[in-house]
Design an enzyme around this catalytic site. Sequence first.
Site, PDB file in Angstrom:
ATOM      1  N   TRP A   1      31.535  32.416  38.310  1.00 46.34           N
ATOM      2  CA  TRP A   1      30.824  31.662  37.296  1.00 46.34           C
ATOM      3  C   TRP A   1      31.394  30.253  37.177  1.00 46.34           C
ATOM      4  CZ3 TRP A   1      26.799  34.565  36.395  1.00 46.34           C
ATOM      5  CH2 TRP A   1      26.907  35.949  36.260  1.00 46.34           C
ATOM      6  N   HIS A   6      32.488  31.166  32.325  1.00 45.84           N
ATOM      7  CA  HIS A   6      33.849  31.639  32.033  1.00 45.84           C
ATOM      8  C   HIS A   6      34.214  31.460  30.563  1.00 45.84           C
ATOM      9  CE1 HIS A   6      35.180  32.915  35.946  1.00 45.84           C
ATOM     10  NE2 HIS A   6      34.638  31.844  36.485  1.00 45.84           N
ATOM     11  N   ASP A  43      39.975  27.832  38.469  1.00 42.92           N
ATOM     12  CA  ASP A  43      39.112  27.086  39.394  1.00 42.92           C
ATOM     13  C   ASP A  43      39.665  25.701  39.703  1.00 42.92           C
ATOM     14  OD1 ASP A  43      37.113  28.840  40.198  1.00 42.92           O
ATOM     15  OD2 ASP A  43      35.965  28.534  38.364  1.00 42.92           O
ATOM     16  N   ARG A  46      42.886  26.339  42.081  1.00 37.10           N
ATOM     17  CA  ARG A  46      42.708  26.749  43.479  1.00 37.10           C
ATOM     18  C   ARG A  46      42.464  25.582  44.417  1.00 37.10           C
ATOM     19  NH1 ARG A  46      36.867  28.493  42.417  1.00 37.10           N
ATOM     20  NH2 ARG A  46      35.725  27.455  44.076  1.00 37.10           N
ATOM     21  N   HIS A  58      39.317  34.837  43.895  1.00 34.28           N
ATOM     22  CA  HIS A  58      38.120  34.699  43.047  1.00 34.28           C
ATOM     23  C   HIS A  58      36.979  35.618  43.464  1.00 34.28           C
ATOM     24  CE1 HIS A  58      39.368  30.933  40.866  1.00 34.28           C
ATOM     25  NE2 HIS A  58      40.276  31.015  41.830  1.00 34.28           N
ATOM     26  N   HIS A 114      40.166  34.714  33.848  1.00 35.09           N
ATOM     27  CA  HIS A 114      39.192  34.164  34.808  1.00 35.09           C
ATOM     28  C   HIS A 114      38.616  35.245  35.740  1.00 35.09           C
ATOM     29  CE1 HIS A 114      37.401  30.803  37.051  1.00 35.09           C
ATOM     30  NE2 HIS A 114      37.604  31.563  38.122  1.00 35.09           N
ATOM     31  N   ASP A 118      34.864  36.449  36.979  1.00 35.80           N
ATOM     32  CA  ASP A 118      34.295  36.300  38.331  1.00 35.80           C
ATOM     33  C   ASP A 118      33.835  37.626  38.934  1.00 35.80           C
ATOM     34  OD1 ASP A 118      34.203  33.580  38.790  1.00 35.80           O
ATOM     35  OD2 ASP A 118      36.170  33.470  39.766  1.00 35.80           O
ATOM     36  N   HIS A 124      30.110  37.130  43.903  1.00 35.94           N
ATOM     37  CA  HIS A 124      31.568  37.154  44.103  1.00 35.94           C
ATOM     38  C   HIS A 124      32.027  38.502  44.669  1.00 35.94           C
ATOM     39  CE1 HIS A 124      33.329  33.378  42.265  1.00 35.94           C
ATOM     40  NE2 HIS A 124      32.020  33.208  42.172  1.00 35.94           N
ATOM     41  N   HIS A 147      24.574  30.580  45.573  1.00 37.72           N
ATOM     42  CA  HIS A 147      25.789  30.881  44.812  1.00 37.72           C
ATOM     43  C   HIS A 147      25.959  29.931  43.622  1.00 37.72           C
ATOM     44  CE1 HIS A 147      29.879  32.692  44.545  1.00 37.72           C
ATOM     45  NE2 HIS A 147      30.022  31.620  43.774  1.00 37.72           N
ATOM     46  N   ASP A 151      26.335  30.672  39.648  1.00 37.68           N
ATOM     47  CA  ASP A 151      27.534  30.255  38.910  1.00 37.68           C
ATOM     48  C   ASP A 151      27.172  29.346  37.735  1.00 37.68           C
ATOM     49  OD1 ASP A 151      29.542  31.516  40.310  1.00 37.68           O
ATOM     50  OD2 ASP A 151      30.146  29.749  41.468  1.00 37.68           O
TER      51      ASP A 151
END
Length: 263
Positions: A1, A6, A43, A46, A58, A114, A118, A124, A147, A151
């Site tokens: 997401w 989130h 996010d 990463r 994730h 998180h 996800d 995911h 995707h 999200d």
Amino acid sequence: WGVVGHATVATIANNYLTSTAKTYVAGILGNDVSMASIASWADDYRYTTAGKFSAPYHFIDAEDSPPTSCAVNFSRDCTTKGCSISAIANYTARVQDTSLSATNRMEAMEFLIHFLGDITQPLHDEAEEVGGNDISVTWDGEDTNLHACWDTQMVEKIAGGENSTATVDSFAATLIAQIDNGTYASQKEDWVSCVDITTATDCALEWAQDANGLNCQYVLQNDESGMELDGTYYTGAVPYIELQISKGGYRLGAWLNALAAAA
Ligand code: DCM
Ligand code: DCM
Ligand code: DCM
Ligand code: ZN
Ligand code: ZN
């Protein structure tokens, strides 16, 4: 997401925390840090050099064959780099490990907040076309991918805007009402049928299986390549998105309540 998804998961979870869990979470995150405000930290992290190791955490790339056959297989699909399931198990252990530094336990908490979000996003839990990232579509005429629409674009359209406290709080309140007395009242117990923090891998695998099934049911049911999604595809997706975000929030609340009760 994306950020709205989130933050909404975190806001819903916060609503279901016991007073013990509120104290527990505040003790780890800091007294005036809301769960919603740190829900997308993973996010940002990463994409940093220090946080690159966490990018595979994730998602889990289920090597199944949607829309004909949908399934997650932990030993097949969780590579040596790790995946959402192993990450949830690892950070569930680390948040409880009082021998770790306060910073490490805080990061573990931020990762959990998180990743329990996800794991409810169907793409995911899917390897097909890199979780739909390689399926080109349009959204209101703009080029994007399947995707990203799941999200972000579709979630923001349901919530009624981009990330802001007002948008997230109002979206969360709508879903909380459905959980308490509406559409989800009779199914929410099923969402938390596995919230045993001592069997985190098994629970996370169940959550991944559950979301992955939606890829056969709706997300990848037709050839979405080249499709304009801001139309009938969006309308059909709304109930699934609302369900998955509600589920993620309610489960995260239960997971944190269990962690606090065990501390
Ligand atoms: N994202 C972003 N800025 C942030 C947080 C996330 O642009 N501060 C983007 C990166 C991902 C998407 O949101 O494409 C959601 O990532 P995920 O689904 O892993 O949460
Ligand atoms: N980390 C992890 N698993 C381990 C060790 C570390 O996931 N067995 C993560 C936790 C932190 C990050 O790596 O978020 C950096 O850890 P450190 O501060 O220990 O270098
Ligand atoms: N993603 C996924 N499965 C993959 C690769 C990426 O679900 N195999 C997710 C993570 C982000 C989004 O897709 O939410 C974009 O990832 P990236 O920024 O790494 O391309
Ligand atoms: Zn994503
Ligand atoms: Zn993520």
